[in-house]
Design a protein around this motif. Structure first.
Motif, PDB file in Angstrom:
ATOM      1  N   PRO A 249     -48.122 101.063  30.012  1.00  0.00           N
ATOM      2  CA  PRO A 249     -49.520 101.028  30.475  1.00  0.00           C
ATOM      3  C   PRO A 249     -50.496 101.115  29.303  1.00  0.00           C
ATOM      4  CG  PRO A 249     -48.210 102.558  31.790  1.00  0.00           C
ATOM      5  CD  PRO A 249     -47.345 102.151  30.632  1.00  0.00           C
ATOM      6  N   LEU A 250     -51.673 100.573  29.512  1.00  0.00           N
ATOM      7  CA  LEU A 250     -52.655 100.515  28.442  1.00  0.00           C
ATOM      8  C   LEU A 250     -53.029 101.897  27.926  1.00  0.00           C
ATOM      9  CD1 LEU A 250     -54.234  98.504  26.763  1.00  0.00           C
ATOM     10  CD2 LEU A 250     -56.034  98.506  28.502  1.00  0.00           C
ATOM     11  N   GLU A 251     -53.102 102.881  28.824  1.00  0.00           N
ATOM     12  CA  GLU A 251     -53.452 104.229  28.362  1.00  0.00           C
ATOM     13  C   GLU A 251     -52.367 104.797  27.447  1.00  0.00           C
ATOM     14  OE1 GLU A 251     -51.934 104.672  32.691  1.00  0.00           O
ATOM     15  OE2 GLU A 251     -53.182 103.292  31.497  1.00  0.00           O
ATOM     16  N   VAL A 252     -51.122 104.396  27.665  1.00  0.00           N
ATOM     17  CA  VAL A 252     -50.035 104.823  26.783  1.00  0.00           C
ATOM     18  C   VAL A 252     -50.180 104.148  25.421  1.00  0.00           C
ATOM     19  CG1 VAL A 252     -47.536 104.825  26.426  1.00  0.00           C
ATOM     20  CG2 VAL A 252     -48.477 105.278  28.699  1.00  0.00           C
ATOM     21  N   LEU A 253     -50.573 102.888  25.415  1.00  0.00           N
ATOM     22  CA  LEU A 253     -50.787 102.182  24.150  1.00  0.00           C
ATOM     23  C   LEU A 253     -51.879 102.857  23.336  1.00  0.00           C
ATOM     24  CD1 LEU A 253     -50.593  98.431  25.283  1.00  0.00           C
ATOM     25  CD2 LEU A 253     -48.751  99.976  24.600  1.00  0.00           C
ATOM     26  N   VAL A 254     -52.940 103.279  23.993  1.00  0.00           N
ATOM     27  CA  VAL A 254     -54.028 103.967  23.282  1.00  0.00           C
ATOM     28  C   VAL A 254     -53.520 105.275  22.684  1.00  0.00           C
ATOM     29  CG1 VAL A 254     -56.274 105.084  23.531  1.00  0.00           C
ATOM     30  CG2 VAL A 254     -55.834 102.906  24.671  1.00  0.00           C
ATOM     31  N   GLU A 255     -52.719 106.023  23.452  1.00  0.00           N
ATOM     32  CA  GLU A 255     -52.182 107.290  22.943  1.00  0.00           C
ATOM     33  C   GLU A 255     -51.248 107.046  21.754  1.00  0.00           C
ATOM     34  OE1 GLU A 255     -51.357 111.158  22.187  1.00  0.00           O
ATOM     35  OE2 GLU A 255     -52.990 110.280  23.370  1.00  0.00           O
ATOM     36  N   LYS A 383     -43.418  97.642  19.854  1.00  0.00           N
ATOM     37  CA  LYS A 383     -42.382  97.320  20.838  1.00  0.00           C
ATOM     38  C   LYS A 383     -42.986  97.117  22.223  1.00  0.00           C
ATOM     39  CE  LYS A 383     -38.477  99.624  23.126  1.00  0.00           C
ATOM     40  NZ  LYS A 383     -37.614 100.838  23.097  1.00  0.00           N
ATOM     41  N   ALA A 384     -43.980  97.907  22.567  1.00  0.00           N
ATOM     42  CA  ALA A 384     -44.596  97.837  23.890  1.00  0.00           C
ATOM     43  C   ALA A 384     -45.613  96.707  24.009  1.00  0.00           C
ATOM     44  CB  ALA A 384     -45.257  99.174  24.226  1.00  0.00           C
ATOM     45  N   GLY A 385     -45.835  95.964  22.934  1.00  0.00           N
ATOM     46  CA  GLY A 385     -46.796  94.871  22.991  1.00  0.00           C
ATOM     47  C   GLY A 385     -48.224  95.303  22.754  1.00  0.00           C
ATOM     48  N   GLY A 386     -48.410  96.411  22.063  1.00  0.00           N
ATOM     49  CA  GLY A 386     -49.748  96.901  21.752  1.00  0.00           C
ATOM     50  C   GLY A 386     -50.088  96.693  20.287  1.00  0.00           C
ATOM     51  N   ARG A 387     -51.354  96.483  20.018  1.00  0.00           N
ATOM     52  CA  ARG A 387     -51.849  96.339  18.655  1.00  0.00           C
ATOM     53  C   ARG A 387     -53.201  97.053  18.559  1.00  0.00           C
ATOM     54  NH1 ARG A 387     -47.496  94.587  18.970  1.00  0.00           N
ATOM     55  NH2 ARG A 387     -46.617  92.622  18.212  1.00  0.00           N
ATOM     56  N   TYR A 388     -53.644  97.303  17.339  1.00  0.00           N
ATOM     57  CA  TYR A 388     -55.025  97.782  17.174  1.00  0.00           C
ATOM     58  C   TYR A 388     -55.636  97.154  15.940  1.00  0.00           C
ATOM     59  CZ  TYR A 388     -53.077 101.303  13.877  1.00  0.00           C
ATOM     60  OH  TYR A 388     -52.431 101.933  12.841  1.00  0.00           O
ATOM     61  N   GLU A 389     -56.961  97.061  15.971  1.00  0.00           N
ATOM     62  CA  GLU A 389     -57.733  96.598  14.827  1.00  0.00           C
ATOM     63  C   GLU A 389     -58.878  97.574  14.598  1.00  0.00           C
ATOM     64  OE1 GLU A 389     -58.998  92.521  14.764  1.00  0.00           O
ATOM     65  OE2 GLU A 389     -57.160  91.813  15.761  1.00  0.00           O
ATOM     66  N   ILE A 390     -59.233  97.733  13.336  1.00  0.00           N
ATOM     67  CA  ILE A 390     -60.341  98.609  12.970  1.00  0.00           C
ATOM     68  C   ILE A 390     -61.640  97.803  12.985  1.00  0.00           C
ATOM     69  CG2 ILE A 390     -61.310 100.090  11.185  1.00  0.00           C
ATOM     70  CD1 ILE A 390     -58.790 101.192  12.565  1.00  0.00           C
ATOM     71  N   ASP A 391     -62.636  98.341  13.661  1.00  0.00           N
ATOM     72  CA  ASP A 391     -63.968  97.726  13.688  1.00  0.00           C
ATOM     73  C   ASP A 391     -64.974  98.805  13.350  1.00  0.00           C
ATOM     74  OD1 ASP A 391     -66.150  96.142  14.034  1.00  0.00           O
ATOM     75  OD2 ASP A 391     -65.998  95.988  16.218  1.00  0.00           O
ATOM     76  N   TYR A 398     -55.414  96.842  21.994  1.00  0.00           N
ATOM     77  CA  TYR A 398     -55.305  95.735  22.939  1.00  0.00           C
ATOM     78  C   TYR A 398     -53.837  95.332  23.092  1.00  0.00           C
ATOM     79  CZ  TYR A 398     -55.096  92.985  18.620  1.00  0.00           C
ATOM     80  OH  TYR A 398     -54.757  92.490  17.383  1.00  0.00           O
ATOM     81  N   GLU A 399     -53.591  94.476  24.079  1.00  0.00           N
ATOM     82  CA  GLU A 399     -52.250  93.989  24.361  1.00  0.00           C
ATOM     83  C   GLU A 399     -52.069  92.573  23.827  1.00  0.00           C
ATOM     84  OE1 GLU A 399     -50.754  95.499  28.501  1.00  0.00           O
ATOM     85  OE2 GLU A 399     -52.897  95.069  28.699  1.00  0.00           O
ATOM     86  N   VAL A 400     -50.841  92.236  23.430  1.00  0.00           N
ATOM     87  CA  VAL A 400     -50.500  90.890  23.011  1.00  0.00           C
ATOM     88  C   VAL A 400     -49.557  90.276  24.044  1.00  0.00           C
ATOM     89  CG1 VAL A 400     -50.803  91.430  20.576  1.00  0.00           C
ATOM     90  CG2 VAL A 400     -48.534  91.650  21.607  1.00  0.00           C
ATOM     91  N   GLU A 401     -49.338  88.980  23.931  1.00  0.00           N
ATOM     92  CA  GLU A 401     -48.454  88.313  24.859  1.00  0.00           C
ATOM     93  C   GLU A 401     -47.019  88.805  24.651  1.00  0.00           C
ATOM     94  OE1 GLU A 401     -47.049  83.746  26.032  1.00  0.00           O
ATOM     95  OE2 GLU A 401     -48.574  84.101  24.485  1.00  0.00           O
ATOM     96  N   ARG A 402     -46.368  89.073  25.759  1.00  0.00           N
ATOM     97  CA  ARG A 402     -44.982  89.555  25.715  1.00  0.00           C
ATOM     98  C   ARG A 402     -44.048  88.471  26.221  1.00  0.00           C
ATOM     99  NH1 ARG A 402     -48.300  93.532  27.849  1.00  0.00           N
ATOM    100  NH2 ARG A 402     -48.364  95.507  26.710  1.00  0.00           N
ATOM    101  N   ARG A 403     -42.871  88.435  25.674  1.00  0.00           N
ATOM    102  CA  ARG A 403     -41.889  87.436  26.042  1.00  0.00           C
ATOM    103  C   ARG A 403     -40.991  87.945  27.142  1.00  0.00           C
ATOM    104  NH1 ARG A 403     -37.913  84.689  21.496  1.00  0.00           N
ATOM    105  NH2 ARG A 403     -36.807  83.244  22.853  1.00  0.00           N
ATOM    106  N   GLU A 404     -40.646  87.066  28.080  1.00  0.00           N
ATOM    107  CA  GLU A 404     -39.688  87.457  29.100  1.00  0.00           C
ATOM    108  C   GLU A 404     -38.315  87.565  28.452  1.00  0.00           C
ATOM    109  OE1 GLU A 404     -40.220  88.367  32.144  1.00  0.00           O
ATOM    110  OE2 GLU A 404     -42.376  88.018  32.012  1.00  0.00           O
ATOM    111  N   GLY A 405     -37.604  88.643  28.752  1.00  0.00           N
ATOM    112  CA  GLY A 405     -36.301  88.805  28.139  1.00  0.00           C
ATOM    113  C   GLY A 405     -35.301  89.464  29.030  1.00  0.00           C
TER     114      GLY A 405
END
Length: 405
Positions: A249-255, A383-391, A398-405
């Motif tokens: 979940p997105l809140e987990v990515l933020v944490e 691994k979870a498909g999360g990334r961050y950028e400094i502004d 934010y989330e990136v595209e994930r591949r079906e596997g």
């Protein structure tokens, strides 16, 4: 036409990436003076959409600073490695639709001749759709007999110079010296069953092997297509991508981003880089990818962290840089490179020690743990498909595209 150069000392930009353009902020981490000039080409639908031609295209050039030391010195070699990392990082910034090549640049008002005063040869990013010949060569196709259902010709025996596993062992043992750039595909092409033989005798190789095997296990494709060949399935499993099954979940990515930034800040503070640590500690976390991120102090702090982890300490043997190139080549992502290589880059990092958790101090959350750096939050986020950028003073998750596997 010359090839892209990881040792190039200048960058050419045009269109929206030129000073004043909407994408120029993406190059804010470059310091120096941009000079106006021209390159040869042909403009198509927009200022960013140029192709081969002989028209004069307005372009800007930035020359990168370089140390005035002997090119055999450790200082120069360390700088050259950082320069190579910079170009590969910029490849990711510019995206898959642009390809890096070298071109001549003429300063404004100069004669349009190769030997004219002030002319430079520099790296430039070009639209792949107009320069398809610069793309990496595809894998060789099966023979016509195989396509028709017949028996294909036997696979040719690989020359020793093309056998990366053999070259790696020869380099590691000191039998041969090889340019570290040759090993970018080593881990992508090596079979996981060979990892122990390839890396088991590295200094502290156990922790490296544990992470390498975990990486490939976490991202192994679970599907099997009856129509795909064993070779295709092996090739697919050797390329690591965030998978849908590992999404969080997105809140987990933020944490996870918070924990990753906290580790980096603590490491910088322990190294005496207080202002850099504070810049990271004071970040505000938001959801969403920034359109035109500003680098500023927190971005500089992440650069300082990368320098400390990758380059500080005693001089390392040549094989070390070969392996780092191989780790980077798994995904061309520095997050996984640093996570895989961490204990080879910084073997003396303090490790967390298990402590009893049943006491009152622990229950109240008052126990002070020694700062550690394991980059596990960074890996979990990737691994979870999360990334961050400094502004600026904001960390955008934010989330990136994930591949079906």
């Amino acid at each position: 036409m010359s090839e892209a150069n990881n040792r190039a000392l200048a960058l050419i930009v045009y269109g929206s990436y030129a000073p004043g353009g909407e994408n120029h902020a993406r190059l804010a981490f470059f310091a120096g003076e941009w000079r106006k000039g021209v390159v040869l080409g042909k403009r198509h639908t927009s200022d960013d959409d140029i192709g081969p031609g002989e028209d004069l295209i307005e372009a800007w050039l930035l020359e990168l600073p370089h140390p005035k030391v002997d090119d055999k010195s450790p200082e120069y070699q360390a700088w050259a490695r950082r320069l190579c990392d910079l170009w590969k990082g910029l490849d990711n910034v510019m995206g898959a639709n642009r390809v890096r090549d070298s071109r001549h640049w003429w300063p404004e008002g100069s004669d349009m001749a190769i030997g004219a005063a002030g002319v430079k040869v520099a790296n430039i990013y070009l639209p792949l759709k107009h320069f398809a010949d610069l793309a990496e060569e595809p894998q060789s196709k099966p023979s016509e007999e195989a396509d028709a259902g017949g028996v294909s010709s036997p696979e040719p025996v690989r020359d020793e110079e093309d056998d990366l596993e053999t070259l790696w062992r020869q380099t590691y043992t000191g039998e041969k010296e090889n340019d570290y750039g040759r090993f970018i595909a080593l881990l992508r092409h090596a079979h996981p069953d060979h990892f122990d033989a390839l890396f088991g005798d590295l200094p502290d190789g156990g922790r490296f092997l544990e992470r390498l095997k975990r990486l490939f296990s976490d991202h192994r494709l679970s599907w099997h297509s009856a129509s795909s060949s064993d070779e295709e399935q092996a090739d697919a499993s050797s390329h690591v991508h965030p998978l849908a099954r590992n999404a969080r979940p997105l809140e987990v990515l933020v944490e996870l981003a918070r924990r990753d930034i906290a580790q980096r800040a603590a490491f910088l503070r322990a190294r005496g880089k207080t202002s850099h640590a504070e810049a990271l500690e004071n970040l505000t976390f938001v959801v969403g990818k920034p359109e035109h991120p500003e680098w500023e102090e927190a971005g500089d702090a992440l650069d300082a962290f990368a320098d400390e982890v990758r380059y500080s300490g005693p001089k390392r043997p040549g094989w070390h840089y070969c392996l780092k190139e191989a780790c980077h080549g798994v995904t061309t992502d520095y997050v996984l490179q640093d996570w895989l290589m961490l204990f080879l880059l910084q073997p003396d990092l303090p490790q967390p020690k298990p402590r009893p958790r049943g006491g009152l101090i622990s229950k109240l959350g008052l126990r002070r743990e020694a700062p550690t750096l394991d980059l596990e939050p960074a890996y979990s986020l990737w691994k979870a498909g999360g990334r961050y950028e400094i502004d600026g003073a904001t960390c955008c998750v934010y989330e990136v595209e994930r591949r079906e596997g």
